[in-house]
Scaffold this motif. Structure first.
Motif, PDB file in Angstrom:
ATOM      1  N   CYS A   1      -0.080   5.517   5.559  1.00  0.00           N
ATOM      2  CA  CYS A   1      -0.695   5.854   4.276  1.00  0.00           C
ATOM      3  C   CYS A   1      -1.528   7.127   4.372  1.00  0.00           C
ATOM      4  CB  CYS A   1      -1.560   4.694   3.788  1.00  0.00           C
ATOM      5  SG  CYS A   1      -0.607   3.240   3.298  1.00  0.00           S
ATOM      6  N   GLY A   2      -2.189   7.325   5.523  1.00  0.00           N
ATOM      7  CA  GLY A   2      -2.976   8.544   5.700  1.00  0.00           C
ATOM      8  C   GLY A   2      -2.112   9.788   5.696  1.00  0.00           C
TER       9      GLY A   2
ATOM     10  N   ALA B   1       0.830  -1.207   0.000  1.00  0.00           N
ATOM     11  CA  ALA B   1       0.000   0.000   0.000  1.00  0.00           C
ATOM     12  C   ALA B   1       0.863   1.255   0.000  1.00  0.00           C
ATOM     13  CB  ALA B   1      -0.928  -0.015   1.212  1.00  0.00           C
ATOM     14  N   ILE B   2       1.932   1.256   0.799  1.00  0.00           N
ATOM     15  CA  ILE B   2       2.829   2.415   0.859  1.00  0.00           C
ATOM     16  C   ILE B   2       3.498   2.645  -0.499  1.00  0.00           C
ATOM     17  CG2 ILE B   2       4.971   3.264   1.876  1.00  0.00           C
ATOM     18  CD1 ILE B   2       4.102   1.871   4.482  1.00  0.00           C
ATOM     19  N   LEU B   3       3.947   1.564  -1.128  1.00  0.00           N
ATOM     20  CA  LEU B   3       4.609   1.700  -2.422  1.00  0.00           C
ATOM     21  C   LEU B   3       3.642   2.214  -3.490  1.00  0.00           C
ATOM     22  CD1 LEU B   3       7.148   1.295  -4.126  1.00  0.00           C
ATOM     23  CD2 LEU B   3       6.428  -1.066  -4.516  1.00  0.00           C
ATOM     24  N   CYS B   4       2.410   1.745  -3.476  1.00  0.00           N
ATOM     25  CA  CYS B   4       1.424   2.206  -4.454  1.00  0.00           C
ATOM     26  C   CYS B   4       1.157   3.700  -4.294  1.00  0.00           C
ATOM     27  CB  CYS B   4       0.129   1.416  -4.304  1.00  0.00           C
ATOM     28  SG  CYS B   4       0.194  -0.255  -4.982  1.00  0.00           S
ATOM     29  N   LEU B   5       1.010   4.157  -3.048  1.00  0.00           N
ATOM     30  CA  LEU B   5       0.776   5.583  -2.834  1.00  0.00           C
ATOM     31  C   LEU B   5       2.002   6.411  -3.201  1.00  0.00           C
ATOM     32  CD1 LEU B   5      -1.280   5.696   0.491  1.00  0.00           C
ATOM     33  CD2 LEU B   5      -2.066   6.128  -1.835  1.00  0.00           C
ATOM     34  N   ALA B   6       3.198   5.866  -2.941  1.00  0.00           N
ATOM     35  CA  ALA B   6       4.414   6.592  -3.320  1.00  0.00           C
ATOM     36  C   ALA B   6       4.508   6.737  -4.830  1.00  0.00           C
ATOM     37  CB  ALA B   6       5.634   5.870  -2.770  1.00  0.00           C
ATOM     38  N   ARG B   7       4.184   5.675  -5.547  1.00  0.00           N
ATOM     39  CA  ARG B   7       4.223   5.753  -7.010  1.00  0.00           C
ATOM     40  C   ARG B   7       3.068   6.585  -7.557  1.00  0.00           C
ATOM     41  NH1 ARG B   7       6.079  -0.159  -9.423  1.00  0.00           N
ATOM     42  NH2 ARG B   7       8.293   0.040  -8.851  1.00  0.00           N
ATOM     43  N   TYR B   8       1.994   6.656  -6.797  1.00  0.00           N
ATOM     44  CA  TYR B   8       0.854   7.469  -7.237  1.00  0.00           C
ATOM     45  C   TYR B   8       1.244   8.940  -7.368  1.00  0.00           C
ATOM     46  CZ  TYR B   8      -3.681   9.744  -7.288  1.00  0.00           C
ATOM     47  OH  TYR B   8      -4.757  10.510  -7.635  1.00  0.00           O
TER      48      TYR B   8
ATOM     49  N   VAL C   1      -9.204   5.613  -2.798  1.00  0.00           N
ATOM     50  CA  VAL C   1      -8.440   4.932  -1.756  1.00  0.00           C
ATOM     51  C   VAL C   1      -9.355   4.408  -0.653  1.00  0.00           C
ATOM     52  CG1 VAL C   1      -6.665   5.212   0.011  1.00  0.00           C
ATOM     53  CG2 VAL C   1      -6.361   6.274  -2.226  1.00  0.00           C
ATOM     54  N   LEU C   2     -10.257   5.248  -0.168  1.00  0.00           N
ATOM     55  CA  LEU C   2     -11.055   4.886   1.001  1.00  0.00           C
ATOM     56  C   LEU C   2     -12.170   3.903   0.673  1.00  0.00           C
ATOM     57  CD1 LEU C   2     -11.326   8.341   2.826  1.00  0.00           C
ATOM     58  CD2 LEU C   2      -9.817   6.418   3.340  1.00  0.00           C
ATOM     59  N   ALA C   3     -12.754   4.000  -0.506  1.00  0.00           N
ATOM     60  CA  ALA C   3     -13.867   3.100  -0.839  1.00  0.00           C
ATOM     61  C   ALA C   3     -13.447   1.630  -0.785  1.00  0.00           C
ATOM     62  CB  ALA C   3     -14.452   3.459  -2.203  1.00  0.00           C
ATOM     63  N   PRO C   4     -12.401   1.206  -1.495  1.00  0.00           N
ATOM     64  CA  PRO C   4     -11.993  -0.207  -1.362  1.00  0.00           C
ATOM     65  C   PRO C   4     -11.417  -0.541  -0.001  1.00  0.00           C
ATOM     66  CG  PRO C   4     -10.444   1.006  -2.744  1.00  0.00           C
ATOM     67  CD  PRO C   4     -11.600   1.903  -2.511  1.00  0.00           C
ATOM     68  N   ALA C   5     -10.750   0.435   0.647  1.00  0.00           N
ATOM     69  CA  ALA C   5     -10.177   0.155   1.971  1.00  0.00           C
ATOM     70  C   ALA C   5     -11.257  -0.144   2.990  1.00  0.00           C
ATOM     71  CB  ALA C   5      -9.343   1.359   2.433  1.00  0.00           C
ATOM     72  N   LEU C   6     -12.416   0.465   2.856  1.00  0.00           N
ATOM     73  CA  LEU C   6     -13.517   0.210   3.782  1.00  0.00           C
ATOM     74  C   LEU C   6     -14.419  -0.917   3.302  1.00  0.00           C
ATOM     75  CD1 LEU C   6     -14.526   3.904   4.601  1.00  0.00           C
ATOM     76  CD2 LEU C   6     -13.147   2.343   5.999  1.00  0.00           C
ATOM     77  N   ALA C   7     -14.488  -1.121   1.983  1.00  0.00           N
ATOM     78  CA  ALA C   7     -15.376  -2.154   1.444  1.00  0.00           C
ATOM     79  C   ALA C   7     -14.825  -3.543   1.631  1.00  0.00           C
ATOM     80  CB  ALA C   7     -15.654  -1.871  -0.039  1.00  0.00           C
ATOM     81  N   VAL C   8     -13.501  -3.718   1.468  1.00  0.00           N
ATOM     82  CA  VAL C   8     -12.905  -5.056   1.548  1.00  0.00           C
ATOM     83  C   VAL C   8     -13.144  -5.726   2.897  1.00  0.00           C
ATOM     84  CG1 VAL C   8     -10.721  -6.314   1.552  1.00  0.00           C
ATOM     85  CG2 VAL C   8     -11.201  -4.666  -0.256  1.00  0.00           C
ATOM     86  N   PRO C   9     -12.860  -5.078   4.031  1.00  0.00           N
ATOM     87  CA  PRO C   9     -13.083  -5.766   5.321  1.00  0.00           C
ATOM     88  C   PRO C   9     -14.557  -5.889   5.704  1.00  0.00           C
ATOM     89  CG  PRO C   9     -12.282  -3.542   5.690  1.00  0.00           C
ATOM     90  CD  PRO C   9     -12.171  -3.785   4.228  1.00  0.00           C
TER      91      PRO C   9
ATOM     92  N   VAL D   1      -7.263  -1.270  -1.680  1.00  0.00           N
ATOM     93  CA  VAL D   1      -7.553  -2.699  -1.514  1.00  0.00           C
ATOM     94  C   VAL D   1      -6.583  -3.332  -0.515  1.00  0.00           C
ATOM     95  CG1 VAL D   1      -7.508  -4.932  -2.694  1.00  0.00           C
ATOM     96  CG2 VAL D   1      -8.616  -2.969  -3.773  1.00  0.00           C
ATOM     97  N   GLN D   2      -5.311  -2.982  -0.627  1.00  0.00           N
ATOM     98  CA  GLN D   2      -4.322  -3.560   0.286  1.00  0.00           C
ATOM     99  C   GLN D   2      -4.521  -3.074   1.712  1.00  0.00           C
ATOM    100  OE1 GLN D   2      -0.211  -4.308  -1.796  1.00  0.00           O
ATOM    101  NE2 GLN D   2      -1.095  -2.464  -2.712  1.00  0.00           N
ATOM    102  N   LEU D   3      -4.916  -1.823   1.880  1.00  0.00           N
ATOM    103  CA  LEU D   3      -5.224  -1.331   3.230  1.00  0.00           C
ATOM    104  C   LEU D   3      -6.408  -2.087   3.823  1.00  0.00           C
ATOM    105  CD1 LEU D   3      -4.784   2.550   2.995  1.00  0.00           C
ATOM    106  CD2 LEU D   3      -3.447   0.942   4.362  1.00  0.00           C
ATOM    107  N   GLY D   4      -7.396  -2.378   2.989  1.00  0.00           N
ATOM    108  CA  GLY D   4      -8.528  -3.159   3.477  1.00  0.00           C
ATOM    109  C   GLY D   4      -8.130  -4.570   3.863  1.00  0.00           C
ATOM    110  N   LEU D   5      -7.223  -5.181   3.090  1.00  0.00           N
ATOM    111  CA  LEU D   5      -6.765  -6.531   3.411  1.00  0.00           C
ATOM    112  C   LEU D   5      -5.903  -6.550   4.671  1.00  0.00           C
ATOM    113  CD1 LEU D   5      -5.874  -7.847  -0.164  1.00  0.00           C
ATOM    114  CD2 LEU D   5      -7.840  -8.481   1.244  1.00  0.00           C
TER     115      LEU D   5
END
Length: 256
Positions: free
Chosen positions: A220-221, A179-186, A245-253, A200-204
């Motif tokens: 990440c925040g 998750a950190i790497l994805c946001l850094a590359r973002y 970012v937040l939609a999948p992070a909250l939807a996955v769990p 998605v990874q934050l949710g997992l």
């Protein structure tokens, strides 16, 4: 308009007029070739795997819990109903998937964890490379392999990434780095896919352990807040970025 509103308006105007950041950060002076970094990390990992082979687990203490739980789930039992467990469901069900695909043996879990460990080292190196030189990232990754990932410092096993004390810690750390790497590359490309993948990874991570999930969300925040504050391109798309970012992070769990 009061003084505070005027200051806020002038600050926003200055930020919008600021030139966009460069696509890539200034290169750090490198003394180590790229191929050498991969070769050194790969060689050290191979040596450590050979040296510690078959001496990772203690099936009677700690590690046996994860092995037994995954074996029961692979036979059709349900976590929290038929099998008692005290952390999130991701790791037990992932190990159960390996058992169903390749057989419920220790060798199955070892080989799958070796592959995951190699992926973890790639993530670790890429994150370290974002903040340091190739030499520093290589040295830090080698230290991790020898002192943590494949360490053999005590007579009893379990304190490594191949047959860990708790798979939740290993899986949670890997997802956190992802998750950190994805946001850094973002911040380089503002790619919607990277934002969603980070979410998605934050949710997992939330499905592993709370003590891993909390620092991952904080890191990440803070990174996302810094991006929105200092990158005019990201600020202009702030609501879309937060949603991605937040939609999948909250939807996955929240999935049953």
């Amino acid at each position: 308009m009061n003084r505070r509103s005027k200051r806020g308006a002038s600050w926003r105007a200055a930020r919008e007029k600021a030139p966009p950041p460069p696509a890539e950060a200034p290169a750090i002076a490198e003394r180590l070739p790229r191929s050498a970094a991969t070769g050194i990390i790969g060689l050290v990992t191979a040596i450590m795997l050979s040296w510690t082979w078959d001496r990772w687990p203690n099936l009677l203490i700690d590690f046996g819990r994860d092995f037994y739980t995954a074996a029961q789930l692979a036979q059709g039992k349900v976590l929290y109903r038929d099998v008692a467990f005290f952390t999130g469901p991701l790791s037990p069900y992932l190990n159960a998937l390996w058992f169903r695909l390749f057989g419920p043996t220790l060798q199955t879990l070892v080989f799958c964890n070796v592959i995951l460990f190699i992926g973890f080292l790639w993530l670790l190196y890429k994150v370290l490379r974002r903040v340091g030189s190739r030499t520093a990232a290589t040295a830090a990754t080698v230290v991790f392999v020898t002192m943590f990932g494949l360490a053999d410092l005590v007579p009893m096993g379990n304190y490594n990434f191949i047959c860990p004390y708790s798979h939740d810690m290993v899986h949670g750390l890997a997802l956190s780095l992802g998750a950190i790497l994805c946001l850094a590359r973002y911040t380089d490309a503002l790619s919607a896919r990277l934002a969603v993948l980070a979410g998605v990874q934050l949710g997992l991570v939330f499905l592993t352990r709370a003590e891993i999930s909390f620092p991952a969300w904080v890191a990440c925040g803070l990174g996302l807040a810094a991006t929105l504050a200092y990158d005019p391109r990201a600020y202009a798309k702030r609501w879309a970025i937060l949603a991605r970012v937040l939609a999948p992070a909250l939807a996955v769990p929240s999935q049953p």
